[in-house]
Write a protein that holds these residues in place. Structure first.
Motif, PDB file in Angstrom:
ATOM      1  N   HIS A   4     -33.928   5.325  76.836  1.00  0.00           N
ATOM      2  CA  HIS A   4     -33.856   6.743  76.464  1.00  0.00           C
ATOM      3  C   HIS A   4     -32.473   7.131  75.962  1.00  0.00           C
ATOM      4  CE1 HIS A   4     -37.674   6.953  78.522  1.00  0.00           C
ATOM      5  NE2 HIS A   4     -37.128   6.645  79.700  1.00  0.00           N
ATOM      6  N   ALA A   5     -31.575   6.168  75.835  1.00  0.00           N
ATOM      7  CA  ALA A   5     -30.172   6.478  75.549  1.00  0.00           C
ATOM      8  C   ALA A   5     -29.992   7.177  74.209  1.00  0.00           C
ATOM      9  CB  ALA A   5     -29.341   5.201  75.588  1.00  0.00           C
ATOM     10  N   THR A   6     -30.714   6.745  73.169  1.00  0.00           N
ATOM     11  CA  THR A   6     -30.533   7.340  71.830  1.00  0.00           C
ATOM     12  C   THR A   6     -30.906   8.817  71.841  1.00  0.00           C
ATOM     13  OG1 THR A   6     -30.997   5.217  70.793  1.00  0.00           O
ATOM     14  CG2 THR A   6     -31.179   7.171  69.414  1.00  0.00           C
ATOM     15  N   ARG A   7     -32.039   9.136  72.478  1.00  0.00           N
ATOM     16  CA  ARG A   7     -32.477  10.538  72.531  1.00  0.00           C
ATOM     17  C   ARG A   7     -31.529  11.381  73.377  1.00  0.00           C
ATOM     18  NH1 ARG A   7     -35.284  12.859  76.297  1.00  0.00           N
ATOM     19  NH2 ARG A   7     -35.977  10.861  77.167  1.00  0.00           N
ATOM     20  N   LEU A   8     -31.130  10.852  74.520  1.00  0.00           N
ATOM     21  CA  LEU A   8     -30.225  11.594  75.403  1.00  0.00           C
ATOM     22  C   LEU A   8     -28.872  11.826  74.748  1.00  0.00           C
ATOM     23  CD1 LEU A   8     -31.058   9.808  78.769  1.00  0.00           C
ATOM     24  CD2 LEU A   8     -31.615  12.173  78.161  1.00  0.00           C
ATOM     25  N   ASP A   9     -28.424  10.871  73.948  1.00  0.00           N
ATOM     26  CA  ASP A   9     -27.153  11.027  73.248  1.00  0.00           C
ATOM     27  C   ASP A   9     -27.207  12.223  72.310  1.00  0.00           C
ATOM     28  OD1 ASP A   9     -24.562  10.412  72.409  1.00  0.00           O
ATOM     29  OD2 ASP A   9     -25.305   9.241  70.724  1.00  0.00           O
ATOM     30  N   GLY A  10     -28.368  12.423  71.643  1.00  0.00           N
ATOM     31  CA  GLY A  10     -28.513  13.584  70.764  1.00  0.00           C
ATOM     32  C   GLY A  10     -28.632  14.887  71.518  1.00  0.00           C
ATOM     33  N   ASP A  11     -29.152  14.836  72.759  1.00  0.00           N
ATOM     34  CA  ASP A  11     -29.332  16.064  73.540  1.00  0.00           C
ATOM     35  C   ASP A  11     -28.045  16.532  74.204  1.00  0.00           C
ATOM     36  OD1 ASP A  11     -31.972  15.969  72.828  1.00  0.00           O
ATOM     37  OD2 ASP A  11     -32.660  15.074  74.722  1.00  0.00           O
ATOM     38  N   LEU A  12     -27.109  15.628  74.412  1.00  0.00           N
ATOM     39  CA  LEU A  12     -25.853  15.995  75.072  1.00  0.00           C
ATOM     40  C   LEU A  12     -24.918  16.653  74.061  1.00  0.00           C
ATOM     41  CD1 LEU A  12     -25.111  12.980  77.446  1.00  0.00           C
ATOM     42  CD2 LEU A  12     -25.505  15.354  78.117  1.00  0.00           C
ATOM     43  N   THR A  13     -25.073  17.949  73.896  1.00  0.00           N
ATOM     44  CA  THR A  13     -24.239  18.696  72.954  1.00  0.00           C
ATOM     45  C   THR A  13     -23.498  19.804  73.708  1.00  0.00           C
ATOM     46  OG1 THR A  13     -26.085  20.182  72.436  1.00  0.00           O
ATOM     47  CG2 THR A  13     -25.813  18.225  71.033  1.00  0.00           C
ATOM     48  N   ILE A  14     -22.582  20.430  73.042  1.00  0.00           N
ATOM     49  CA  ILE A  14     -21.860  21.582  73.604  1.00  0.00           C
ATOM     50  C   ILE A  14     -22.246  22.795  72.764  1.00  0.00           C
ATOM     51  CG2 ILE A  14     -19.602  22.538  74.171  1.00  0.00           C
ATOM     52  CD1 ILE A  14     -18.498  19.722  74.294  1.00  0.00           C
ATOM     53  N   PRO A  15     -23.215  23.605  73.225  1.00  0.00           N
ATOM     54  CA  PRO A  15     -23.685  24.749  72.428  1.00  0.00           C
ATOM     55  C   PRO A  15     -22.587  25.775  72.222  1.00  0.00           C
ATOM     56  CG  PRO A  15     -25.200  24.217  74.224  1.00  0.00           C
ATOM     57  CD  PRO A  15     -23.941  23.470  74.480  1.00  0.00           C
ATOM     58  N   ALA A  16     -22.826  26.647  71.230  1.00  0.00           N
ATOM     59  CA  ALA A  16     -21.837  27.672  70.918  1.00  0.00           C
ATOM     60  C   ALA A  16     -21.686  28.673  72.053  1.00  0.00           C
ATOM     61  CB  ALA A  16     -22.232  28.397  69.622  1.00  0.00           C
ATOM     62  N   GLU A  17     -22.775  28.890  72.831  1.00  0.00           N
ATOM     63  CA  GLU A  17     -22.698  29.874  73.924  1.00  0.00           C
ATOM     64  C   GLU A  17     -21.883  29.380  75.116  1.00  0.00           C
ATOM     65  OE1 GLU A  17     -26.943  28.074  73.988  1.00  0.00           O
ATOM     66  OE2 GLU A  17     -25.434  28.709  72.512  1.00  0.00           O
ATOM     67  N   ALA A  18     -21.487  28.107  75.104  1.00  0.00           N
ATOM     68  CA  ALA A  18     -20.665  27.597  76.198  1.00  0.00           C
ATOM     69  C   ALA A  18     -19.225  28.003  75.928  1.00  0.00           C
ATOM     70  CB  ALA A  18     -20.800  26.084  76.296  1.00  0.00           C
ATOM     71  N   LYS A  19     -18.929  29.286  76.220  1.00  0.00           N
ATOM     72  CA  LYS A  19     -17.610  29.820  75.879  1.00  0.00           C
ATOM     73  C   LYS A  19     -16.663  29.835  77.066  1.00  0.00           C
ATOM     74  CE  LYS A  19     -19.580  32.817  72.297  1.00  0.00           C
ATOM     75  NZ  LYS A  19     -19.745  34.208  71.813  1.00  0.00           N
ATOM     76  N   SER A  20     -17.201  29.584  78.248  1.00  0.00           N
ATOM     77  CA  SER A  20     -16.337  29.622  79.425  1.00  0.00           C
ATOM     78  C   SER A  20     -15.494  28.350  79.490  1.00  0.00           C
ATOM     79  CB  SER A  20     -17.180  29.769  80.697  1.00  0.00           C
ATOM     80  OG  SER A  20     -17.988  28.606  80.864  1.00  0.00           O
ATOM     81  N   LYS A  21     -14.566  28.363  80.430  1.00  0.00           N
ATOM     82  CA  LYS A  21     -13.727  27.194  80.601  1.00  0.00           C
ATOM     83  C   LYS A  21     -14.082  26.431  81.879  1.00  0.00           C
ATOM     84  CE  LYS A  21     -11.381  27.683  76.865  1.00  0.00           C
ATOM     85  NZ  LYS A  21     -11.544  26.710  75.765  1.00  0.00           N
TER      86      LYS A  21
END
Length: 375
Positions: free
Chosen positions: A28-45
């Motif tokens: 499942h590594a290829t699919r999970l690699d695409g799902d691990l993103t940092i969305p724009a709404e992740a604005k906190s620190k």
């Protein structure tokens, strides 16, 4: 069976949360690699990697999680990891610890290292030469002992090795020397034709074949064929502990394994050399008949005028010495085999190289000696 790996992004107040679950494995590594993103709404620190729902993890999945955590840290997030299964946490920790370990660069080599390598190589050569001389001394001792008790000689083994090293080698020895005779005659006639001295091709052919080429080529073939066989046979016995078994029942491996092989090769190689002489002269004669337009009887007559019996004996007298050297090295390397098939192959190769090298060295010494004696 575990659910396919998944990752969900959410926010909790001012904290970005990545919840991971299912099977984080290589399929499942290829699919999970695409799902691990940092969305724009992740604005906190502040970020949390929630791994509590992961029920299956391998190194590829652990690497994806570790890489995502580092990507968040690079963008200024304070990352907190919530681990679930303790066993999976151990794997993740191990991957994180080793991911940044870079292979060490090989140390730079200086002149001192080179000198040390040369010194170690020379030391190895000297040690092996000492051991070979000691082995030769043991062989001489065994031959002397058996000379006074000839009924203890293993004649069946000797005749068997004569067949294997001599009779069975006739086709390859004959073919090589026949072709070498052809080549010598062709090249000699081609070069001497420039000076109008083509008839001297027969002189060159007879002297070179009888004094050097036949015995030298035959010895090289025997070193590659029989010397390697001696090492492989005795080396395999060493690996199978058959040599130790011989000692246990009171038999001397020198008498049983080495002496028959040495004597057999000392009998076989002079006979092979005589056969090689005839085949080399035959091949050269056939080419001379074509190039010089002479009959075979004329070739024999010119050959008889060009050579003497001394040329024949000069080549033949070298054969027993070459044979003893090849057999000695082959048996010596075979008895040095220690416990693995890799050792058998390595020492078999070494015995061939050493045998051919020593044959050429001894041939050069014979040439100097015969030149000094005027033979």
């Amino acid at each position: 069976m575990s659910d396919p790996g998944w990752v969900k992004f959410s926010t909790s107040g001012s904290t970005a949360v990545w919840s991971c679950g299912g099977a984080w494995t290589i399929e499942h590594a290829t699919r999970l690699d695409g799902d691990l993103t940092i969305p724009a709404e992740a604005k906190s620190k502040s970020a949390i990697l929630d791994l509590a729902a992961i029920d299956q993890l391998d190194t590829s999945g652990a690497w994806l999680i570790s890489r995502h955590g580092k990507a968040l840290a690079t963008q200024g997030f304070a990352v907190e990891t919530k681990e679930g299964d303790p066993d999976l946490a151990v794997l993740l920790k191990r991957v994180v610890e080793t991911e940044d370990v870079l292979p060490q660069e090989p140390p730079r080599r200086n002149l001192g290292d080179k000198v040390a390598e040369v010194g170690a190589a020379i030391e190895n050569i000297l040690v092996e030469s000492r051991d070979l001389i000691a082995f030769f001394g043991s062989l001489v001792s065994a031959l002397t002992r058996l000379a006074f008790t000839p009924w203890k000689l293993r004649w069946n083994a000797i005749f068997s090795h004569v067949e294997q090293t001599g009779l069975n080698a006739l086709p390859i020895v004959g073919m090589i020397n026949l072709l070498v005779g052809v080549v010598l005659a062709f090249q000699g006639a081609d070069q001497l034709a420039r000076f109008g001295a083509q008839t001297f091709t027969i002189n060159m052919l007879g002297i070179s074949v009888l004094r050097e080429m036949a015995v030298l080529l035959t010895a090289i073939v025997v070193a590659g064929r029989s010397g390697s066989a001696f090492t492989a046979q005795i080396g395999t016995m060493q690996v199978n502990e058959e040599v130790d078994a011989l000692r246990t029942i009171g038999l001397n491996p020198m008498d049983v394994l080495v002496v028959p092989r040495v004597l057999a090769l000392m009998i076989a190689l002079p006979l092979l050399t005589f056969f090689a002489d005839m085949m080399g002269l035959l091949g050269g004669g056939l080419m001379c008949m074509v190039l010089l337009d002479i009959s075979f009887n004329q070739y024999l007559s010119l050959l008889n005028q060009a050579i003497t019996v001394n040329h024949f004996w000069v080549g033949l007298v070298k054969a027993p010495f070459f044979a003893a050297l090849i057999a000695l090295i082959g048996c010596f390397e075979g008895l040095r085999v220690s416990g693995s098939a890799e050792s058998v192959g390595r020492l078999t190769t070494r015995s061939v190289v050493e045998g051919i090298f020593m044959v050429i060295i001894v041939d050069a010494l014979f040439s100097i000696l015969f030149s000094y004696l005027g033979i």
